[in-house]
Motif scaffolding. Structure first.
Motif, PDB file in Angstrom:
ATOM      1  N   MET A  37       1.036  -1.050  -0.136  1.00  0.00           N
ATOM      2  CA  MET A  37       0.082   0.193   0.335  1.00  0.00           C
ATOM      3  C   MET A  37       0.919   1.157  -0.373  1.00  0.00           C
ATOM      4  O   MET A  37       0.419   2.211  -0.551  1.00  0.00           O
ATOM      5  CB  MET A  37      -1.185  -0.191   1.093  1.00  0.00           C
ATOM      6  CG  MET A  37      -2.054  -0.592   1.222  1.00  0.00           C
ATOM      7  SD  MET A  37      -2.766  -1.464   2.142  1.00  0.00           S
ATOM      8  CE  MET A  37      -3.700   0.056   2.552  1.00  0.00           C
ATOM      9  N   ILE A  93      -0.776   4.768  -1.233  1.00  0.00           N
ATOM     10  CA  ILE A  93      -2.304   4.709  -0.124  1.00  0.00           C
ATOM     11  C   ILE A  93      -1.412   5.571   1.390  1.00  0.00           C
ATOM     12  O   ILE A  93      -0.218   4.750   1.794  1.00  0.00           O
ATOM     13  CB  ILE A  93      -2.205   3.769  -0.181  1.00  0.00           C
ATOM     14  CG1 ILE A  93      -2.991   3.062  -1.351  1.00  0.00           C
ATOM     15  CG2 ILE A  93      -3.628   3.529   0.644  1.00  0.00           C
ATOM     16  CD1 ILE A  93      -3.368   1.859  -1.475  1.00  0.00           C
ATOM     17  N   ARG A 129      -1.113   5.757  -6.995  1.00  0.00           N
ATOM     18  CA  ARG A 129      -2.766   6.190  -5.320  1.00  0.00           C
ATOM     19  C   ARG A 129      -1.966   7.182  -4.958  1.00  0.00           C
ATOM     20  O   ARG A 129      -1.175   6.973  -4.619  1.00  0.00           O
ATOM     21  CB  ARG A 129      -3.513   4.871  -5.478  1.00  0.00           C
ATOM     22  CG  ARG A 129      -3.448   4.044  -6.111  1.00  0.00           C
ATOM     23  CD  ARG A 129      -3.405   2.429  -5.440  1.00  0.00           C
ATOM     24  NE  ARG A 129      -3.192   1.508  -5.654  1.00  0.00           N
ATOM     25  CZ  ARG A 129      -4.389   0.617  -6.180  1.00  0.00           C
ATOM     26  NH1 ARG A 129      -5.610   1.660  -5.988  1.00  0.00           N
ATOM     27  NH2 ARG A 129      -4.833  -0.123  -6.943  1.00  0.00           N
ATOM     28  N   GLY A 149      -6.634   5.077  -1.640  1.00  0.00           N
ATOM     29  CA  GLY A 149      -6.386   4.550  -3.104  1.00  0.00           C
ATOM     30  C   GLY A 149      -8.461   4.040  -3.120  1.00  0.00           C
ATOM     31  O   GLY A 149      -7.820   3.018  -3.710  1.00  0.00           O
TER      32      GLY A 149
END
Lengths: 442, 257
Positions: A433, A438, B4, B8
């Protein structure tokens, strides 16, 4: 060298043929449309056509029923591989390539990941009107933020499937708590060392066990994610199952493997802690167990505060690029709420409705010969009310579950600790991630 | 690569950054390990398989051989079984609960842990060898057929034994076929996928999602990281190319001298 030459000729030939084909397609398409006004006018009045990709037993009959019920929309059902076995890859690849079906069967656990790929179409403008027809937890499963991506079809409240005959034969009480479950495992094992209480759980089947224990994997805090696959609550669940593995009370046959169905049928695997739809799976593939099995509520951590997990359940999601989202929603809503067509889904696939009005369907009160004439849905009806509402799926579940399975499979076979498998999955998920930008908090 | 932001939950943007994924692949222990595993597999399995195939071809080709057609067919037959079906069949032979091999060995108190972490690679090698030896044998055997009879006759008249003929005449004469089968086998090794993928579910975790480079690339695809999957695939293709060319060069240098 000769063979190389032949290769060259063959390749050139194929290429030429392909070119000729595309040329034909491009050339003949447009004049056909413009030259015949009759065809053009009839196409304006012709019904919207859309394709639906899914795999649940009974879906094709529901599609037929829908097509017969009205004349504005024609739905074509194409059966694809179950999601985790290739269906989801097919959908995502098709969305990327711009030739996806309008509708796809997408499990709740994967829906967030699909949304994170931008693979879904927001149909909230059509869908919100129908919101009150669905149970809240299921409706939340098809929502990400304010966007609604499809209609929830079924839910997967969990219960304990057990081999009643075996429990009776060895005079073992049906466990109501996890402590009793372990005692039952040891008692059965002592009576006959071939009898194992359970079999290895992986990915989403394992997630159901965490879900019940109030041990979430993901949470959204403000505008960032919190990943807690290896939280203390999760380790408690892992350590419990580890203790069952250490006591040699878990079979080696992986779930859904032929060896697993054999074990369920011949009495060497005594229980399955699973979702309602798994009733359909074992009925279908472990036919030898007919009349021996029964369903009881899920064992509890704290008998005073019962809580139940959920495994699976899926939505009819509208895929990105669908040109007729309104028609798509109309069909999705029909599939989930039409009483006649849903009755068939219950009988064929033991799907448990996500629509409130369908919870009273007569098919849900039938006795089932496989489960020694028990009315099994009575159990699930009770259990469904106790499903823990606190659960969020992460933005890249395929990655999380792949890493988790790598570790879990080892520990079920006795080659590692489950708690370590959780830690590795947690680390890999956070790494994935953050590397994509993110926000993740500790 | 994929970028992202925030949670996300909206579509990712693609950023063109040609090196990041390659750098990541070379520092990814999981990918490097899968490459190493396949390399080790190839170094052991390819010579064993081609040795067997050559020996079989020579035996069937030899003058005293009987029932040539039968042996040729039976050794080739495994190749006719589709790879996935073969792997499924072997998974029954290997897995603890159904293995007839271990059932036979049980009275002796022995159980072979076919799917243990140490052995599983060689269990896979066994499947591949079983499947492909006959195929390679046929190629080598056809090359043997094309050796002119006069040469063999001359050698015989000179008093060369069958062993000598095989070693000094037949094997050097089928060199091109051996090189061809070796290159095919190197490429085949890099493509290792069917057998470990099928065994994965019964392996009890010995085969993980990144057991071979192709499985690793597939896992990256499933995790929706297409750019990374593409990068690892390119690396694999380039490595196979380098290996094959190197092998050609080495064998050609031998023939010049």
């Amino acid at each position: 060298m000769n063979s190389f030459k032949r290769w060259g000729i063959a390749t050139a030939g194929t290429l030429a043929a392909a070119l000729a084909l595309t040329a034909c397609g491009g050339g003949s398409g447009s004049p056909a449309q413009s030259s015949s006004p009759a065809a053009a006018s009839s196409s304006a009045a012709s019904p919207a056509e859309l394709t639906f990709w899914g795999w649940a037993p009974g879906y094709s009959d529901s599609v037929k029923a829908f097509n017969a019920s009205q004349s504005d929309i024609v739905v074509k059902f194409e059966e694809i591989q179950p999601g985790s076995r290739g269906g989801y890859e097919k959908m995502l690849n098709a969305v990327q390539a711009g030739n996806a079906a309008c509708l796809g069967q997408v499990g709740y656990e994967t829906l967030t990941s699909f949304a994170a790929q931008g693979a879904l179409e927001d149909v909230s403008q059509f869908a919100n009107a129908n919101q009150n027809e669905y149970v809240d937890f299921a409706w939340n499963s098809v929502k990400v933020g304010d966007a609604v991506y499809g209609a929830p079809v079924d839910t997967g409240p969990m219960a304990l499937f057990y081999n009643k005959e075996l429990f009776k034969k060895y005079d073992v009480e049906v466990p109501t708590t996890w402590v009793e479950y372990k005692a039952a495992a040891e008692k059965l094992q002592a009576a006959d060392s071939k009898i194992k209480i359970s079999s290895p759980y992986a990915n989403y089947d394992y997630a159901g066990l965490s879900w019940q224990a109030g041990a979430p994997w993901f949470n959204i805090e403000g505008d960032s994610w919190k990943v807690s696959v290896d939280s203390d609550e999760n380790k408690k669940v892992a350590d419990y199952w580890q203790s069952l593995v250490d006591a040699d009370t878990v079979a080696s046959a992986p779930m859904y493997d032929p060896a697993w169905f054999k074990g369920l049928g011949d009495g060497s695997i005594a229980t399955l802690v699973g979702a309602v739809w798994q009733a359909g799976v074992i009925k279908g593939d472990a036919a030898d167990g007919k009349g021996k099995w029964a369903v009881a509520p899920m064992p509890q951590w704290d008998a005073a505060n019962p809580s139940v997990g959920n495994v699976g359940g899926s939505a009819t999601a509208v895929l990105k690029g669908c040109e007729t989202p309104e028609a798509a929603w109309k069909f999705a809503n029909f599939l989930s709420t039409d009483a006649d067509s849903y009755g068939n889904l219950i009988e064929k696939g033991a799907l448990y409705p996500a629509a409130k009005a369908l919870l009273e369907l007569p098919q849900l009160t039938k006795e089932d010969a496989y489960f020694s004439n028990q009315k099994i849905f009575d159990v699930f009806k009770e259990e469904a009310l106790k499903v823990n509402p606190e659960w969020t799926w992460g933005p890249n579940m395929p990655l999380t579950t792949t890493k988790l399975d790598d570790g879990l499979n080892k520990s079920w076979a006795g080659n590692g600790k489950m708690a370590d498998a959780l830690t590795e999955a947690n680390t890999a998920t956070v790494e994935n991630m953050t590397s994509q930008g993110i926000n993740v908090t500790d | 690569m994929l970028k992202r932001d925030g949670l996300g939950l909206s579509a990712p943007t693609m950023v063109f950054d040609p090196f990041t994924n390659y750098l990541k692949a070379f520092s990814d222990p999981v990918f490097i390990e899968s490459l190493g595993r396949v390399l080790l597999f190839g170094v052991v399995q390819v010579p064993v398989m081609l040795g067997l195939a050559t020996a079989l071809a020579l035996l069937i080709d030899s003058h005293s051989a009987r029932a040539k057609g039968f042996f040729r067919l039976t050794s080739f037959l495994p190749y006719a079984v589709p790879g996935v079906i073969a792997a499924l069949m072997w998974s029954f032979l290997y897995s603890g609960s159904s293995s007839p091999i271990n059932a036979l060995l049980e009275p002796l108190g022995v159980a072979i842990p076919f799917l243990s972490e140490e052995m599983v690679l060689w269990s896979v090698a066994n499947i591949v060898t079983w499947g492909w030896t006959g195929y390679n044998m046929i190629i080598i055997y056809s090359a043997l057929q094309s050796i002119p009879g006069e040469i063999l006759e001359a050698a015989k008249i000179d008093g060369a034994s069958a062993w000598k003929i095989a070693w000094n005449i037949k094997i050097p004469m089928v060199r091109p076929a051996l090189i061809l089968t070796t290159v095919f086998s190197i490429i085949g090794t890099a493509q290792l996928y069917n057998e470990p993928k099928v065994l994965q579910s019964v392996s009890g975790g010995s085969i993980d999602s990144a057991f071979t480079p192709i499985m690793a690339a597939q896992a990256a695809t499933a995790a929706q990281n297409y750019p990374y999957a593409a990068a690892t695939s390119v690396i694999l293709a380039v490595l196979v190319g380098i290996l094959s060319i190197t092998f050609f060069k080495i064998t050609n240098r031998g023939s010049d001298s």
